[in-house]
Each structure stands twice: as C-alpha cells, then as structure tokens.
Design an enzyme around this catalytic site. Structure first.
Site, PDB file in Angstrom:
ATOM      1  N   ARG A 260       2.903   1.285 -12.785  1.00 52.77           N
ATOM      2  CA  ARG A 260       3.812   1.882 -11.814  1.00 52.77           C
ATOM      3  C   ARG A 260       4.838   0.877 -11.315  1.00 52.77           C
ATOM      4  O   ARG A 260       4.532  -0.295 -11.125  1.00 52.77           O
ATOM      5  CB  ARG A 260       3.009   2.430 -10.616  1.00 52.77           C
ATOM      6  CG  ARG A 260       2.537   3.837 -10.842  1.00 52.77           C
ATOM      7  CD  ARG A 260       1.530   4.302  -9.817  1.00 52.77           C
ATOM      8  NE  ARG A 260       1.886   4.083  -8.417  1.00 52.77           N
ATOM      9  CZ  ARG A 260       1.132   4.475  -7.401  1.00 52.77           C
ATOM     10  NH1 ARG A 260      -0.008   5.112  -7.624  1.00 52.77           N
ATOM     11  NH2 ARG A 260       1.494   4.244  -6.164  1.00 52.77           N
TER      12      ARG A 260
ATOM     13  N   ARG B 107       0.204  11.658   5.589  1.00 52.14           N
ATOM     14  CA  ARG B 107       0.392  10.210   5.708  1.00 52.14           C
ATOM     15  C   ARG B 107       0.913   9.792   7.069  1.00 52.14           C
ATOM     16  O   ARG B 107       1.149   8.601   7.290  1.00 52.14           O
ATOM     17  CB  ARG B 107       1.397   9.754   4.650  1.00 52.14           C
ATOM     18  CG  ARG B 107       0.732   9.091   3.453  1.00 52.14           C
ATOM     19  CD  ARG B 107       1.824   8.723   2.492  1.00 52.14           C
ATOM     20  NE  ARG B 107       1.515   7.561   1.720  1.00 52.14           N
ATOM     21  CZ  ARG B 107       0.951   7.610   0.528  1.00 52.14           C
ATOM     22  NH1 ARG B 107       0.577   8.753   0.006  1.00 52.14           N
ATOM     23  NH2 ARG B 107       0.755   6.504  -0.153  1.00 52.14           N
TER      24      ARG B 107
ATOM     25  N   ARG C 220       3.618  -1.454   1.300  1.00 53.71           N
ATOM     26  CA  ARG C 220       2.906  -0.162   1.384  1.00 53.71           C
ATOM     27  C   ARG C 220       1.721  -0.262   2.351  1.00 53.71           C
ATOM     28  O   ARG C 220       1.439   0.662   3.104  1.00 53.71           O
ATOM     29  CB  ARG C 220       2.419   0.273  -0.010  1.00 53.71           C
ATOM     30  CG  ARG C 220       3.540   0.889  -0.854  1.00 53.71           C
ATOM     31  CD  ARG C 220       3.298   0.788  -2.347  1.00 53.71           C
ATOM     32  NE  ARG C 220       2.094   1.454  -2.806  1.00 53.71           N
ATOM     33  CZ  ARG C 220       1.525   1.214  -3.986  1.00 53.71           C
ATOM     34  NH1 ARG C 220       2.036   0.300  -4.816  1.00 53.71           N
ATOM     35  NH2 ARG C 220       0.469   1.870  -4.349  1.00 53.71           N
TER      36      ARG C 220
ATOM     37  N   ARG D 292      -3.706  -2.546 -12.149  1.00 55.40           N
ATOM     38  CA  ARG D 292      -3.872  -1.135 -12.558  1.00 55.40           C
ATOM     39  C   ARG D 292      -2.874  -0.705 -13.629  1.00 55.40           C
ATOM     40  O   ARG D 292      -1.723  -1.093 -13.624  1.00 55.40           O
ATOM     41  CB  ARG D 292      -3.667  -0.269 -11.312  1.00 55.40           C
ATOM     42  CG  ARG D 292      -3.510   1.201 -11.612  1.00 55.40           C
ATOM     43  CD  ARG D 292      -3.510   2.014 -10.365  1.00 55.40           C
ATOM     44  NE  ARG D 292      -2.367   1.743  -9.507  1.00 55.40           N
ATOM     45  CZ  ARG D 292      -2.199   2.323  -8.339  1.00 55.40           C
ATOM     46  NH1 ARG D 292      -3.084   3.171  -7.875  1.00 55.40           N
ATOM     47  NH2 ARG D 292      -1.134   2.026  -7.624  1.00 55.40           N
TER      48      ARG D 292
ATOM     49  N   LYS E 233      -8.427   6.498  -4.125  1.00 55.76           N
ATOM     50  CA  LYS E 233      -8.247   7.944  -3.882  1.00 55.76           C
ATOM     51  C   LYS E 233      -8.050   8.695  -5.194  1.00 55.76           C
ATOM     52  O   LYS E 233      -8.718   9.691  -5.459  1.00 55.76           O
ATOM     53  CB  LYS E 233      -7.023   8.192  -2.973  1.00 55.76           C
ATOM     54  CG  LYS E 233      -7.080   7.469  -1.637  1.00 55.76           C
ATOM     55  CD  LYS E 233      -5.870   7.776  -0.773  1.00 55.76           C
ATOM     56  CE  LYS E 233      -4.537   7.292  -1.309  1.00 55.76           C
ATOM     57  NZ  LYS E 233      -4.393   5.829  -1.357  1.00 55.76           N
TER      58      LYS E 233
HETATM   59  P1  AP5 Z   1      -6.593   4.157  -7.431  1.00 56.02           P
HETATM   60  O1  AP5 Z   1      -7.669   5.186  -7.518  1.00 56.02           O
HETATM   61  O2  AP5 Z   1      -5.433   4.302  -8.329  1.00 56.02           O
HETATM   62  O3  AP5 Z   1      -6.142   3.980  -5.914  1.00 56.02           O
HETATM   63  P2  AP5 Z   1      -5.309   4.935  -4.945  1.00 56.02           P
HETATM   64  O4  AP5 Z   1      -6.026   4.980  -3.632  1.00 56.02           O
HETATM   65  O5  AP5 Z   1      -5.008   6.236  -5.610  1.00 56.02           O
HETATM   66  O6  AP5 Z   1      -4.013   4.044  -4.745  1.00 56.02           O
HETATM   67  P3  AP5 Z   1      -2.464   4.390  -4.856  1.00 56.02           P
HETATM   68  O7  AP5 Z   1      -1.752   3.113  -5.112  1.00 56.02           O
HETATM   69  O8  AP5 Z   1      -2.216   5.540  -5.772  1.00 56.02           O
HETATM   70  O9  AP5 Z   1      -2.214   4.832  -3.376  1.00 56.02           O
HETATM   71  P4  AP5 Z   1      -0.878   4.999  -2.665  1.00 56.02           P
HETATM   72  O10 AP5 Z   1      -1.314   5.772  -1.478  1.00 56.02           O
HETATM   73  O11 AP5 Z   1      -0.163   3.738  -2.353  1.00 56.02           O
HETATM   74  O12 AP5 Z   1       0.070   5.717  -3.742  1.00 56.02           O
HETATM   75  P5  AP5 Z   1       0.626   7.182  -3.852  1.00 56.02           P
HETATM   76  O13 AP5 Z   1       0.799   7.491  -5.272  1.00 56.02           O
HETATM   77  O14 AP5 Z   1      -0.127   8.119  -2.982  1.00 56.02           O
HETATM   78  O15 AP5 Z   1      -7.282   2.728  -7.669  1.00 56.02           O
HETATM   79  C1  AP5 Z   1      -6.509   1.544  -7.766  1.00 56.02           C
HETATM   80  C2  AP5 Z   1      -7.067   0.624  -8.864  1.00 56.02           C
HETATM   81  O16 AP5 Z   1      -8.334   0.141  -8.451  1.00 56.02           O
HETATM   82  C3  AP5 Z   1      -7.294   1.322 -10.205  1.00 56.02           C
HETATM   83  O17 AP5 Z   1      -6.948   0.426 -11.229  1.00 56.02           O
HETATM   84  C4  AP5 Z   1      -8.784   1.627 -10.247  1.00 56.02           C
HETATM   85  O18 AP5 Z   1      -9.300   1.570 -11.569  1.00 56.02           O
HETATM   86  C5  AP5 Z   1      -9.354   0.509  -9.397  1.00 56.02           C
HETATM   87  N1  AP5 Z   1     -10.495   0.973  -8.585  1.00 56.02           N
HETATM   88  C6  AP5 Z   1     -10.644   2.186  -7.981  1.00 56.02           C
HETATM   89  N2  AP5 Z   1     -11.823   2.241  -7.298  1.00 56.02           N
HETATM   90  C7  AP5 Z   1     -12.410   1.012  -7.480  1.00 56.02           C
HETATM   91  C8  AP5 Z   1     -13.641   0.439  -7.024  1.00 56.02           C
HETATM   92  N3  AP5 Z   1     -14.504   1.131  -6.240  1.00 56.02           N
HETATM   93  N4  AP5 Z   1     -13.907  -0.830  -7.392  1.00 56.02           N
HETATM   94  C9  AP5 Z   1     -13.047  -1.545  -8.179  1.00 56.02           C
HETATM   95  N5  AP5 Z   1     -11.874  -1.044  -8.658  1.00 56.02           N
HETATM   96  C10 AP5 Z   1     -11.559   0.213  -8.293  1.00 56.02           C
HETATM   97  O19 AP5 Z   1       2.073   7.022  -3.175  1.00 56.02           O
HETATM   98  C11 AP5 Z   1       3.102   6.267  -3.790  1.00 56.02           C
HETATM   99  C12 AP5 Z   1       4.395   6.409  -2.991  1.00 56.02           C
HETATM  100  O20 AP5 Z   1       4.801   7.792  -2.979  1.00 56.02           O
HETATM  101  C13 AP5 Z   1       4.287   6.048  -1.502  1.00 56.02           C
HETATM  102  O21 AP5 Z   1       4.462   4.654  -1.300  1.00 56.02           O
HETATM  103  C14 AP5 Z   1       5.427   6.886  -0.906  1.00 56.02           C
HETATM  104  O22 AP5 Z   1       6.676   6.286  -1.142  1.00 56.02           O
HETATM  105  C15 AP5 Z   1       5.351   8.176  -1.737  1.00 56.02           C
HETATM  106  N6  AP5 Z   1       4.466   9.185  -1.118  1.00 56.02           N
HETATM  107  C16 AP5 Z   1       3.310   9.694  -1.656  1.00 56.02           C
HETATM  108  N7  AP5 Z   1       2.763  10.597  -0.820  1.00 56.02           N
HETATM  109  C17 AP5 Z   1       3.572  10.650   0.277  1.00 56.02           C
HETATM  110  C18 AP5 Z   1       3.525  11.378   1.499  1.00 56.02           C
HETATM  111  N8  AP5 Z   1       2.525  12.224   1.783  1.00 56.02           N
HETATM  112  N9  AP5 Z   1       4.534  11.183   2.389  1.00 56.02           N
HETATM  113  C19 AP5 Z   1       5.565  10.346   2.128  1.00 56.02           C
HETATM  114  N10 AP5 Z   1       5.667   9.615   0.993  1.00 56.02           N
HETATM  115  C20 AP5 Z   1       4.680   9.765   0.074  1.00 56.02           C
HETATM  116 MG    MG Z   2      -3.259   7.202  -6.279  1.00 55.58          MG
END
Ligand code: AP5
Ligand code: MG
Ligand code: ZN
Length: 220
Positions: A161, A88, A172, A127, A13
């Site tokens: 992270r 979410r 997660r 990552r 994402k």
């Molecule tokens: P990346 O693009 O970083 O993946 P992502 O989908 O952004 O994954 P996240 O870990 O950021 O998602 P998340 O939903 O768990 O975290 P968030 O920050 O939202 O890609 C990952 C890796 O793969 C990278 O190294 C990239 O280079 C590689 N890659 C990408 N595409 C690829 C491909 N096609 N092929 C190969 N490699 C690839 O949330 C974190 C925490 O915040 C949550 O756990 C929660 O506690 C809180 N939080 C955030 N939003 C909310 C909400 N709305 N409500 C409640 N709590 C929330």
């Molecule tokens: Mg992300």
C-alpha cells in the site's frame, strides 16, 4: 451478528475480518478497501481520497458515511457484518447509530484490539497482499508456504500500500489517537465494548474474538 473491529492501523482488523467472513459468513465492510478500490478505478471519489489517504488523514465524513449507508442497504449484510475501519470519529459513530436505527439493524459488539505502537509500525511496514485475490501476507509474520507464490490462488504478483511507509504510519497513528480512540469511551458507555489483546499471534486473536461472539450480548 453485527460487529465493529476498532483498533489502530496494523491492529489486525482486516486480517481478522477476513477470517470471520470465511468462518461465519459475515460480510467484511472495510472503508479503507472500498476507498482503495475507488482510487484504483479512478473515480472522482477515488481521486479526491488518494491525496488524503497518502497523508494518513481522514477522508471527509460525508464520503465514508455515504459509502457505508449504501452498503448497509444491500441484502447480503442481513446475515451479519463486520465494520473494519468505520466509524473513525464521533460524528461517524453518531451517523452509524442513525443508519442502523433507520434500517432496523443492531450492533452486537464493538471489539477493541489493543496493540503497542512500535509493534504496529513493524507490522505495517512488512505487509503486502496478493494482487490477484487480496490475501494478506507479512515479511516476517505471515509468509507464503512457497516463496513468491500466493497460498490461496497461486498468484505471483504482490502489492504494497502507498500509505504503508513509516512516516505515514506514524501520522495515521497520531490521527487514530486523536480522533478514533475516543470511540472506546463512546461504546464502553453503552455497554457493548469488549477489549482483546491484539499483541497475541493471529490464531490466538481469532480465538479471543470467537469468545466474544459466543459470550452474552446486549445489542444496541
Ligand atoms: P492488518 O490486518 O492488515 O491490519 P489493519 O488493522 O487492517 O490495519 P490497516 O493498516 O488496514 O488499518 P488502517 O485503519 O490504517 O487502514 P484502512 O485501510 O482502514 O494487519 C497488518 C499486518 O500485520 C499484516 O501484514 C498482518 O499479516 C499482520 N498481522 C495481523 N495480525 C497480526 C498478529 N496478531 N500478529 C502478528 N502480525 C499480525 O484506512 C486507510 C486510509 O483510508 C485511512 O488512513 C484514511 O485515509 C482512509 N479511511 C478509511 N476508513 C476511513 C473512515 N472511516 N473515515 C475516514 N477515512 C477513512
Ligand atoms: Mg485493514
Ligand atoms: Zn492470491
């Protein structure tokens, strides 16, 4: 255009939202990034969020809904936005519907990025990001051209992270399947869901998203 990228942790994402920002000038609205900024700044919200994020659980709805509501009220999102990591759960999706209606905004597409669980664990545990400009890298899938030097800004410091260890990733994923996956049904019922293959390489995933953006839309 206004879109949601919906997908499990590691689906890509953030990677794709940043590319769309560069290509189309849409604003990436990542609740995860905003919460991590609050943690780094040591605000009250950040302190409360940190323990929850380290456990891989969801921060309370009122906190993230408040953050997104403020953000959607700012003028720079009028040229289009990409929601990354929000909504979410169903309560957040309903709150988003009310916010959009109240601000006279519409949603053009919800793009579901499908990726196998084991691939997700591999992606997340490899990552890291540039400490200076935030550019994302991966130990195997996206390596800087010169070892240890950021391609974009030349920075040499990188961050991993706190929630990117295998145990928290699995927690997660569990939370995603229990609370976020039902949104696929929520949005498909309203005719805006498009599903893409998130297992493809980064450039191919971008191409699939571009196809969705070019295709016919029925905004809600
Ligand atoms: P990346 O693009 O970083 O993946 P992502 O989908 O952004 O994954 P996240 O870990 O950021 O998602 P998340 O939903 O768990 O975290 P968030 O920050 O939202 O890609 C990952 C890796 O793969 C990278 O190294 C990239 O280079 C590689 N890659 C990408 N595409 C690829 C491909 N096609 N092929 C190969 N490699 C690839 O949330 C974190 C925490 O915040 C949550 O756990 C929660 O506690 C809180 N939080 C955030 N939003 C909310 C909400 N709305 N409500 C409640 N709590 C929330
Ligand atoms: Mg992300
Ligand atoms: Zn950099």
């Amino acid at each position: 255009m206004n879109i949601i990228l919906l997908g499990p942790p590691g689906a890509g994402k953030g990677t794709q939202a940043r590319l769309m920002e560069d290509r189309h000038g849409m604003k990436q609205l990542s609740t995860g990034d905003m919460l991590r900024a609050a943690v780094a700044a040591g605000t009250e919200t950040g302190r409360r969020a940190k323990t929850i994020m380290d456990r891989g659980e969801l921060v309370p709805d009122d906190v993230v809904v408040g953050i997104i509501s403020d953000r959607l009220g700012q003028p720079d999102v009028r040229g289009g936005f990409i929601l990354d990591g929000f909504p979410r759960n169903t309560a957040q999706a309903e709150a988003l519907d009310r916010m959009l209606a109240g601000k006279g905004l519409k949603l053009d597409a919800v793009i579901e990025m499908k990726v196998d669980d084991e691939a997700l664990v591999g992606r997340i545990t490899g990552r890291y990001t540039c400490a200076k400009c935030g550019k994302g890298y991966h130990d195997r899938f996206e390596i800087p051209k010169a070892a240890g030097v950021c391609d974009v800004c030349g920075g040499t410091q990188f961050n991993r992270r706190a929630d990117d260890n295998e145990k928290t990733v699995r927690d997660r994923l569990f939370v995603y399947n229990a609370q976020t996956a039902p949104l696929v049904q929520y949005y498909s019922g309203r005719g805006v869901l498009r599903t893409i293959d998130g297992m493809a390489d980064i450039a191919e995933v971008t191409r699939q998203i571009e196809d969705v953006l070019k295709g016919p839309q029925r905004p809600i």
